[in-house]
Scaffold this motif. Sequence first.
Motif, PDB file in Angstrom:
ATOM      1  N   ARG A  56      -1.658   0.935  40.799  1.00  0.00           N
ATOM      2  CA  ARG A  56      -2.439   1.301  41.975  1.00  0.00           C
ATOM      3  C   ARG A  56      -2.395   0.270  43.090  1.00  0.00           C
ATOM      4  O   ARG A  56      -2.311   0.601  44.259  1.00  0.00           O
ATOM      5  N   GLN A  81      -8.591  -5.124  38.907  1.00  0.00           N
ATOM      6  CA  GLN A  81      -8.011  -4.304  37.846  1.00  0.00           C
ATOM      7  C   GLN A  81      -6.524  -4.575  37.769  1.00  0.00           C
ATOM      8  O   GLN A  81      -5.770  -4.204  38.659  1.00  0.00           O
ATOM      9  N   ARG A 114      -3.124  -3.778  36.549  1.00  0.00           N
ATOM     10  CA  ARG A 114      -2.382  -2.699  35.892  1.00  0.00           C
ATOM     11  C   ARG A 114      -0.874  -2.824  36.096  1.00  0.00           C
ATOM     12  O   ARG A 114      -0.107  -2.099  35.480  1.00  0.00           O
ATOM     13  N   ASN A 156      -1.745  10.770  43.258  1.00  0.00           N
ATOM     14  CA  ASN A 156      -2.926  11.349  43.904  1.00  0.00           C
ATOM     15  C   ASN A 156      -2.690  11.758  45.352  1.00  0.00           C
ATOM     16  O   ASN A 156      -3.150  12.807  45.787  1.00  0.00           O
ATOM     17  N   SER A 195     -15.071  14.069  45.074  1.00  0.00           N
ATOM     18  CA  SER A 195     -14.950  12.725  44.486  1.00  0.00           C
ATOM     19  C   SER A 195     -15.143  12.776  42.977  1.00  0.00           C
ATOM     20  O   SER A 195     -15.895  13.596  42.458  1.00  0.00           O
ATOM     21  N   SER A 242     -15.056   9.924  39.336  1.00  0.00           N
ATOM     22  CA  SER A 242     -15.545   8.578  39.051  1.00  0.00           C
ATOM     23  C   SER A 242     -14.594   7.507  39.596  1.00  0.00           C
ATOM     24  O   SER A 242     -15.033   6.491  40.114  1.00  0.00           O
ATOM     25  N   ASP A 243     -13.291   7.727  39.499  1.00  0.00           N
ATOM     26  CA  ASP A 243     -12.380   6.661  39.920  1.00  0.00           C
ATOM     27  C   ASP A 243     -11.372   7.104  40.974  1.00  0.00           C
ATOM     28  O   ASP A 243     -10.427   6.385  41.263  1.00  0.00           O
ATOM     29  N   SER A 244     -11.544   8.281  41.536  1.00  0.00           N
ATOM     30  CA  SER A 244     -10.618   8.725  42.583  1.00  0.00           C
ATOM     31  C   SER A 244     -11.277   9.846  43.380  1.00  0.00           C
ATOM     32  O   SER A 244     -12.408  10.255  43.089  1.00  0.00           O
ATOM     33  N   SER A 245     -10.568  10.338  44.382  1.00  0.00           N
ATOM     34  CA  SER A 245     -11.066  11.488  45.133  1.00  0.00           C
ATOM     35  C   SER A 245      -9.860  12.292  45.590  1.00  0.00           C
ATOM     36  O   SER A 245      -8.746  11.783  45.640  1.00  0.00           O
TER      37      SER A 245
END
Length: 287
Positions: A75, A117, A119, A177, A258, A260-263
Amino acid sequence: MPELPEVEALRDFLTEHLTGREIVRVLPVAISVLKTYDPPLTALEGRRVAAVRRHGKFLDVQTADGPHLVTHLARAGWLHWKDSLPSGPPRPGKGPLALRVALETGAGFDLTEAGTQKRLAVYVVTDPQQVPGVARLGPDPLADDFDEARLAALLDGERRQLKGALRDQSLIAGVGNAYSDEILHAAKMSPFKLAASLTDEETARLYAALRGTLTDAVERSRGVAAGRLKAEKKSGLRVHGRTGEPCPVCGDTVREVSFSDSSLQYCPTCQTGGKPLADRRMSRLLK
Ligand SMILES: [Zn+2]
């Protein structure tokens, strides 16, 4: 997050800048990015780059008679090209620098990752298929043999909603996304439409949107310097990340749902018959 078009542009850029060059040093600055230990990073040193490939969102630097350096930028990761790398060793634990690759010419690139984070992932393998995320990849949507019948076969019996199905790397490689929002907007389909419910006409429309959106983005990104790719990606997006702005097709206001971790973003007039989709956060704000 870089998706297929940006990684393809990086592949292009690195093909031009790395092919035939010798890697002299690979410095892991954030040890956690390295996901393999055999062969070691040093096995890349002293070897020339034979080819640079893309597998979904993975970049694959292949050395001549040596291992592959495979990277997933995740990300918040990015690649920074430097015509002249600093001569001193980088200080570990300071800033976003994760890995540095130096060439015999003095040029090279840094892999960086912003945020907390972590990753970003780097693998040194003798075959890219040894990377679990690469082995799991579905077909590449820009491959010559990815035709409408192939898409129809992938969606047949697929019980998920289109938004989730398009982002699944094991179904179709490289779409994330941002471009799933763009593809569904171009196809004029709700992100929550069930993948298996598409008629032949709708499958044809989704296929055209998938290929068209990604091809356009690759064309726009091609030749853009690595450092400017993120801005280039953002400027080309019509609904993703544009909540509250007018839809460039119909002028309606772009809305979001939306999680929890994206929209996700979409245009009600273009995609959902004018009806806004339920959004937990929005309904909480309106109470
Ligand atoms: Zn619209």
